[in-house]
Scaffold this active site. Sequence first.
Site, PDB file in Angstrom:
ATOM      1  N   PRO A 124       0.770  -1.218   0.134  1.00  0.00           N
ATOM      2  CA  PRO A 124      -0.167  -0.025   0.031  1.00  0.00           C
ATOM      3  C   PRO A 124       0.783   1.299  -0.196  1.00  0.00           C
ATOM      4  O   PRO A 124       0.717   2.093   0.845  1.00  0.00           O
ATOM      5  CB  PRO A 124      -0.666  -0.037   1.217  1.00  0.00           C
ATOM      6  N   CYS A 125       1.501   1.621  -1.206  1.00  0.00           N
ATOM      7  CA  CYS A 125       2.421   2.854  -1.301  1.00  0.00           C
ATOM      8  C   CYS A 125       1.699   3.954  -1.314  1.00  0.00           C
ATOM      9  O   CYS A 125       1.873   5.033  -1.025  1.00  0.00           O
ATOM     10  CB  CYS A 125       3.307   2.863  -2.483  1.00  0.00           C
ATOM     11  N   HIS A 126       0.292   4.016  -1.509  1.00  0.00           N
ATOM     12  CA  HIS A 126      -0.652   5.146  -1.403  1.00  0.00           C
ATOM     13  C   HIS A 126      -0.741   5.612  -0.169  1.00  0.00           C
ATOM     14  O   HIS A 126      -1.270   6.718   0.057  1.00  0.00           O
ATOM     15  CB  HIS A 126      -2.054   4.879  -2.079  1.00  0.00           C
TER      16      HIS A 126
END
EC number: 2.1.1.63
Length: 163
Positions: A124-126
């Site tokens: 989940p780089c967001h």
Amino acid sequence: MEEKLYITFLESPVGWLKLTSDSVFLLSVEFKDAQKPSDNDLPGILIKTKKQLTEYFEGKREEFQLKLKPKGTEFQQKVWNLVQKVSFGETTSYLDIAKKSGSEKNTRAVGLANGKNPIPIVIPCHRIIGSNGKLTGYAGGIERKRWLLRHELILSKNTHLLF
């Protein structure tokens, strides 16, 4: 001998997702503008990935249980492992990840590693934002990042963090 790669597409609220795997591991999730031909005979990992991503977008899943094999440098792998520890509905900063990776001077390197994440959403780089609380770059585009964060924040009831 090179292992066969499998490709399928999933329509999502953030556009088409191209999913690539070998017979065991999810290798990448890519944002696409349109669907292209998919393999007909999909391995279990891609069937499971499609199901879990669909559940995520429907608000029925907060964590993924998938076998992942993202390709990257040792530093990128370290960053992606730290990013995976950021919980659904939460955010942290590039600076926090840099500190956990060994040096707060690594902030730019963390941003670059985050941008090279081959398995967005699942890794989940967001959820990584600027230390000032602002949304910063996202390989899939800032609107997708905003959508993903709002989706998670609303479902987790952390609406005070809405972007």
